[in-house]
Structure formats: structure tokens, C-alpha cells
Design a protein around this motif. Structure first.
Motif, PDB file in Angstrom:
ATOM      1  N   LEU A  13       0.816  -1.210   0.000  1.00 38.18           N
ATOM      2  CA  LEU A  13       0.000   0.000   0.000  1.00 38.18           C
ATOM      3  C   LEU A  13       0.854   1.266   0.000  1.00 38.18           C
ATOM      4  O   LEU A  13       1.848   1.359   0.719  1.00 38.18           O
ATOM      5  N   VAL A  23       3.836  -2.634  10.827  1.00 35.06           N
ATOM      6  CA  VAL A  23       3.210  -3.966  10.909  1.00 35.06           C
ATOM      7  C   VAL A  23       2.483  -4.364   9.626  1.00 35.06           C
ATOM      8  O   VAL A  23       1.817  -5.405   9.591  1.00 35.06           O
ATOM      9  N   VAL A  24       2.571  -3.550   8.587  1.00 38.99           N
ATOM     10  CA  VAL A  24       1.963  -3.965   7.313  1.00 38.99           C
ATOM     11  C   VAL A  24       2.631  -5.281   6.904  1.00 38.99           C
ATOM     12  O   VAL A  24       3.846  -5.449   7.042  1.00 38.99           O
ATOM     13  N   ARG A  25       1.824  -6.216   6.429  1.00 37.97           N
ATOM     14  CA  ARG A  25       2.344  -7.583   6.271  1.00 37.97           C
ATOM     15  C   ARG A  25       3.406  -7.745   5.183  1.00 37.97           C
ATOM     16  O   ARG A  25       4.013  -8.808   5.086  1.00 37.97           O
ATOM     17  N   ARG A  28       6.815  -9.135   6.432  1.00 39.25           N
ATOM     18  CA  ARG A  28       7.219 -10.551   6.430  1.00 39.25           C
ATOM     19  C   ARG A  28       8.055 -10.871   5.191  1.00 39.25           C
ATOM     20  O   ARG A  28       9.023 -11.608   5.251  1.00 39.25           O
ATOM     21  N   HIS A  47      -5.108   2.108  -1.894  1.00 34.08           N
ATOM     22  CA  HIS A  47      -6.060   1.186  -1.267  1.00 34.08           C
ATOM     23  C   HIS A  47      -7.251   0.911  -2.194  1.00 34.08           C
ATOM     24  O   HIS A  47      -7.672  -0.234  -2.353  1.00 34.08           O
ATOM     25  N   GLY A  62      -8.144  -8.646  -2.202  1.00 32.52           N
ATOM     26  CA  GLY A  62      -7.869  -7.216  -2.296  1.00 32.52           C
ATOM     27  C   GLY A  62      -6.962  -6.724  -1.189  1.00 32.52           C
ATOM     28  O   GLY A  62      -7.119  -5.604  -0.694  1.00 32.52           O
ATOM     29  N   GLN A  63      -5.998  -7.563  -0.797  1.00 31.36           N
ATOM     30  CA  GLN A  63      -5.097  -7.170   0.282  1.00 31.36           C
ATOM     31  C   GLN A  63      -3.652  -7.144  -0.214  1.00 31.36           C
ATOM     32  O   GLN A  63      -3.332  -7.626  -1.300  1.00 31.36           O
ATOM     33  N   VAL A  64      -2.776  -6.600   0.618  1.00 27.04           N
ATOM     34  CA  VAL A  64      -1.339  -6.640   0.337  1.00 27.04           C
ATOM     35  C   VAL A  64      -0.692  -7.514   1.402  1.00 27.04           C
ATOM     36  O   VAL A  64      -1.246  -7.684   2.486  1.00 27.04           O
ATOM     37  N   PRO A  65       0.490  -8.059   1.095  1.00 30.34           N
ATOM     38  CA  PRO A  65       1.285  -7.852  -0.104  1.00 30.34           C
ATOM     39  C   PRO A  65       0.942  -8.841  -1.208  1.00 30.34           C
ATOM     40  O   PRO A  65       0.256  -9.845  -0.979  1.00 30.34           O
TER      41      PRO A  65
HETATM   42  N1  LIG Z   1      -3.890 -13.358   4.931  1.00 36.16           N
HETATM   43  C1  LIG Z   1      -3.294 -12.230   4.249  1.00 36.16           C
HETATM   44  C2  LIG Z   1      -3.606 -10.983   5.056  1.00 36.16           C
HETATM   45  C3  LIG Z   1      -3.112  -9.749   4.352  1.00 36.16           C
HETATM   46  C4  LIG Z   1      -3.567  -8.490   5.082  1.00 36.16           C
HETATM   47  O1  LIG Z   1      -4.282  -8.522   6.097  1.00 36.16           O
HETATM   48  N2  LIG Z   1      -3.162  -7.331   4.520  1.00 36.16           N
HETATM   49  C5  LIG Z   1      -3.570  -6.059   5.074  1.00 36.16           C
HETATM   50  C6  LIG Z   1      -2.353  -5.174   5.314  1.00 36.16           C
HETATM   51  S1  LIG Z   1      -1.370  -5.787   6.630  1.00 36.16           S
HETATM   52  C7  LIG Z   1      -4.419  -5.314   4.062  1.00 36.16           C
HETATM   53  O2  LIG Z   1      -4.223  -5.432   2.867  1.00 36.16           O
HETATM   54  N3  LIG Z   1      -5.368  -4.508   4.558  1.00 36.16           N
HETATM   55  C8  LIG Z   1      -6.193  -3.691   3.751  1.00 36.16           C
HETATM   56  C9  LIG Z   1      -7.520  -4.304   3.488  1.00 36.16           C
HETATM   57  O3  LIG Z   1      -7.794  -5.434   3.929  1.00 36.16           O
HETATM   58  O4  LIG Z   1      -8.317  -3.634   2.822  1.00 36.16           O
HETATM   59  C10 LIG Z   1      -1.787 -12.448   4.113  1.00 36.16           C
HETATM   60  O5  LIG Z   1      -1.178 -12.959   5.072  1.00 36.16           O
HETATM   61  O6  LIG Z   1      -1.212 -12.128   3.044  1.00 36.16           O
END
Ligand SMILES: N[C@@H](CCC(=O)N[C@@H](CS)C(=O)NCC(=O)O)C(=O)O
Length: 218
Positions: A13, A23-25, A28, A47, A62-65
Motif C-alpha cells: 500500500l 506492521v503492514v504484512r 514478512r 487502497h 484485495g489485500q497486500v502484499p
Molecule cells: N492473509 C493475508 C492478510 C493480508 C492483510 O491482512 N493485509 C492487510 C495489510 S497488513 C491489508 O491489505 N489490509 C487492507 C484491506 O484489507 O483492505 C496475508 O497474510 O497475506
């Protein structure tokens, strides 16, 4: 010199709220690549774009990374970490039992720890104004504490979960960091020093600095 085109690319993001910085994933993935001694590039996404095509073709939730390297595209940090670690003996040992123990801890981090820990984070941050979150907070915290105690018992007096540092510790440490708005981990006599040990690793420091630098201008 190798072309930068062959480097892995992490999509993450462009902007996140202050509580999420560090803590944005994608942390990892950055950390795993640093441990593996690999350089990488970062692609930034808004976003709103994560909730639309074409991004949803890559990351259905729709999430990162999101992770790409020539010939490989991966969503979900567990899968990304397994992929990176499988080429790095420092993250996944070659001994069959040690290797599967490390993999078990990756799954334990994601499946046995993260749901309860994320629930507490949700109650305290995302849904803190909701009555149901306030009413259930004590139980939510107790569930997280129970899991933390099980983790502490499994760790015992070892430095790392399987003796030496693996991708399992990397995953578990990033999950524990989700609770940094509380002192549940930092004040814990076993887990506090464990997390500090993981966070003292030079590869972690480079990874978290890179993430923080990205959001420093906001
Ligand atoms: N299970 C997913 C979780 C990813 C996740 O929660 N990403 C968060 C950022 S840390 C995200 O994209 N949040 C924005 C949203 O869900 O709209 C993974 O481990 O890749």
C-alpha cells in the motif's frame, strides 16, 4: 551485474494509517528476502485499486502484499514466505524434521496465533467504538493470552522455536508485533525477550526501516 528486472517485486500500500506503520504484512516478505540476502523492488498501490480489477485477479481478497518474480506470482504471506524460505537454508533447514517443524510454526503463526491476536487488535483499534467490541474485549484478550501462554511454554528456554532461527520464528514474530499497542508480549517474561531477539536481527532492522521510510513522508 544482475538486472534489477530479475529482482522480486513486492506490491504494497502507498499509504497506511499511523497504527499500521511497521506492521503492514509486506514486512514478512521484506524480512524473509533480507534474511535470504536478496534485493527486491517495491510497487506501490492505492487502497482503492486493491479492491478492483486487475489487482483482484492477483490477490482475490484485495489485500497486500502481492509477490512476483520472473515466472512466479504469489498471494498470501504464508505462501510467499514458504517460497522464499525454500531457497534459503537459513530460513528452512534441510534436515527433514527441522524443516517440517519450521513449516509447522509458519502455519501455527498464521492459523493458531494470528486469528486471536488479530481479534484483539480489531477490538482495540478497528471496532473500538462498537459496543459489542467493548463488551467482548475481556474475553477476546483472555483468548489471546491463552494462546500466548501456550506459545511461551513451547518456546521454553530456547532462543528460537526450533532452536535456531527459521521462517517459523519470522512468521510468529510478525504476528506478535500486531499486539504492540498492548504490553501483553513486551512485558511477558518469555515472549518479550523472544520478540526482542527476533527484532534485533539485522535483516529485521533493514526490513522494518524500509517500511517505515516508505511512510515517513505522510
Ligand atoms: N492473509 C493475508 C492478510 C493480508 C492483510 O491482512 N493485509 C492487510 C495489510 S497488513 C491489508 O491489505 N489490509 C487492507 C484491506 O484489507 O483492505 C496475508 O497474510 O497475506
Amino acid at each position: 551485474m544482475r538486472s534489477r528486472m530479475s529482482e522480486p517485486v513486492i506490491t504494497t500500500l502507498r499509504a497506511v494509517p499511523p497504527f499500521a506503520r511497521g506492521v503492514v504484512r509486506d514486512l514478512r516478505v521484506r524480512w524473509a528476502l533480507e534474511e535470504a540476502g536478496r534485493s527486491y523492488r517495491v510497487k506501490l498501490i492505492d487502497h482503492a485499486e486493491t479492491k478492483q480489477q486487475p489487482y483482484l485477479d492477483d490477490q482475490p481478497f484485495g489485500q497486500v502484499p502481492f509477490y512476483e518474480e520472473p515466472g512466479i506470482r504469489i498471494f498470501e504471506t504464508g505462501a510467499i514466505l514458504l517460497h522464499i524460505a525454500s531457497g534459503s537454508p537459513g530460513l528452512l533447514p534441510s534436515d527433514p524434521q527441522a524443516r517440517i517443524d519450521a513449516i509447522s510454526w509458519i502455519f501455527a503463526g498464521l492459523n493458531s496465533l494470528e486469528p486471536t491476536i488479530q481479534s484483539l487488535m480489531n477490538a482495540d483499534i478497528f471496532f473500538r467504538k462498537k459496543e459489542w467490541a467493548q463488551l467482548s474485549r475481556e474475553d477476546t484478550e483472555q483468548m489471546a493470552k491463552d494462546r500466548l501462554e501456550r506459545l511461551a511454554t513451547a518456546l521454553g528456554d530456547k532462543d528460537y522455536l526450533t532452536g535456531s532461527f527459521t521462517a517459523g520464528d519470522l512468521m510468529v514474530a510478525t504476528v506478535l508485533r500486531i499486539l504492540r499497542h498492548t504490553d501483553l508480549v513486551t512485558s511477558h517474561p518469555v515472549l518479550g525477550p523472544y520478540l526482542a531477539r527476533c527484532e534485533a536481527r539485522p535483516a529485521f532492522c533493514r526490513a522494518v526501516d524500509a517500511q517505515m521510510e516508505l511512510y515517513a513522508q505522510d
